[in-house]
Design an enzyme around this catalytic site. Structure first.
Site, PDB file in Angstrom:
ATOM      1  N   CYS A   1      -0.437   6.924 -10.271  1.00  0.00           N
ATOM      2  CA  CYS A   1      -1.717   7.620 -10.122  1.00  0.00           C
ATOM      3  C   CYS A   1      -2.350   7.965 -11.465  1.00  0.00           C
ATOM      4  O   CYS A   1      -3.507   8.371 -11.521  1.00  0.00           O
ATOM      5  CB  CYS A   1      -1.534   8.889  -9.304  1.00  0.00           C
ATOM      6  SG  CYS A   1      -0.270  10.003  -9.950  1.00  0.00           S
TER       7      CYS A   1
ATOM      8  N   GLY B   1       1.389  12.538   2.831  1.00  0.00           N
ATOM      9  CA  GLY B   1       2.528  12.948   3.650  1.00  0.00           C
ATOM     10  C   GLY B   1       3.566  13.703   2.850  1.00  0.00           C
ATOM     11  O   GLY B   1       4.051  14.760   3.273  1.00  0.00           O
TER      12      GLY B   1
ATOM     13  N   THR C   1       4.703  14.116  -5.166  1.00  0.00           N
ATOM     14  CA  THR C   1       3.614  13.164  -5.339  1.00  0.00           C
ATOM     15  C   THR C   1       3.964  11.933  -4.514  1.00  0.00           C
ATOM     16  O   THR C   1       5.045  11.847  -3.944  1.00  0.00           O
ATOM     17  CB  THR C   1       3.415  12.797  -6.821  1.00  0.00           C
ATOM     18  OG1 THR C   1       2.273  11.944  -6.950  1.00  0.00           O
ATOM     19  CG2 THR C   1       4.634  12.084  -7.381  1.00  0.00           C
ATOM     20  N   GLY C   2       3.025  10.998  -4.447  1.00  0.00           N
ATOM     21  CA  GLY C   2       3.335   9.776  -3.708  1.00  0.00           C
ATOM     22  C   GLY C   2       2.517   9.609  -2.448  1.00  0.00           C
ATOM     23  O   GLY C   2       2.688   8.639  -1.723  1.00  0.00           O
ATOM     24  N   GLY C   3       1.649  10.531  -2.163  1.00  0.00           N
ATOM     25  CA  GLY C   3       0.809  10.371  -0.975  1.00  0.00           C
ATOM     26  C   GLY C   3       0.670  11.660  -0.207  1.00  0.00           C
ATOM     27  O   GLY C   3       1.446  12.610  -0.400  1.00  0.00           O
TER      28      GLY C   3
END
Length: 207
Positions: free
Chosen positions: A78, A26, A22-24
């Site tokens: 999120c 990319g 997770t985290g974006g």
């Protein structure tokens, strides 16, 4: 590696049997490209609906729970609530409960327009990285609003959904939007439309 870097992360992804990312976009793409089984999570943009049958006496409890979610880690996770759908006849009770629990109510078209320009500069859809994780007081300093240091989040009314307004997108700061709705079905339709712009496959909640 003693310090985090892209190369070390990539090596770890190829080492483990299963990866969770997770985290974006990319990071999620890297996890799915590792050649190992993977689970990825995209944007949150969580939608929260309050049913009209919930008595207004419960709104203080709802507001207190929102305050556990949205300002957590300065609004970056999120999982934080992003938009609350409120029965229009209970708008006043909702706003009062939120303010009583530490929200700063941002009102007026000019102020909300200035805030939008701060969050999403030049009319674009890319969030201003300088606002990520900033407390309400610092957000206020950035666009000329005197927000007290005691404020836990910025609350604003935004009668838009989906692609109608960039303010409907995920905001990585302690900011909460709310809209009023005539019916439960209307609230669901607007929540789904917003979720599918940015946040599909993540979370929503219902009171």
């Amino acid at each position: 590696a003693e310090e985090a870097c892209v190369e070390a992360t990539d090596a770890l992804l190829h080492h483990f049997d299963v990866n969770i990312g997770t985290g974006g976009p990319g990071m999620v793409k890297a996890v799915y490209s590792s050649g190992k089984p993977a689970y990825g999570v995209g944007q949150g943009n969580c939608q929260e609906i309050i049913d009209k049958d919930i008595p207004v006496e419960e709104y203080d409890f709802i507001a207190a729970n929102i305050m556990l979610s949205r300002p957590n880690d300065n609004g970056v996770p999120c999982t934080g609530d992003q938009t609350v759908y409120v029965p229009e006849e209970n708008e006043e009770a909702f706003v009062k409960a939120m303010v009583d629990n530490g929200a700063y109510l941002l009102e007026g078209k000019e102020k909300i327009d200035a805030f939008r320009d701060l969050l999403f500069p030049n009319g674009g859809t890319r969030i201003n990285r300088q606002i990520v994780g900033r407390v309400p007081h610092l957000l206020g300093e950035m666009f000329g609003e005197d927000i007290p240091e005691s404020a836990k989040l910025v609350l604003l009314k935004n009668q838009a959904w989906g692609e109608q307004d960039v303010l409907c997108r995920e905001i990585l700061a302690p900011v909460l939007r709310y809209t009023t709705n005539k019916t439960f079905e209307e609230a669901v339709d607007h929540a789904v439309e917003t979720l599918y712009v940015e946040g599909a496959g993540h979370s929503s909640s219902l009171w």
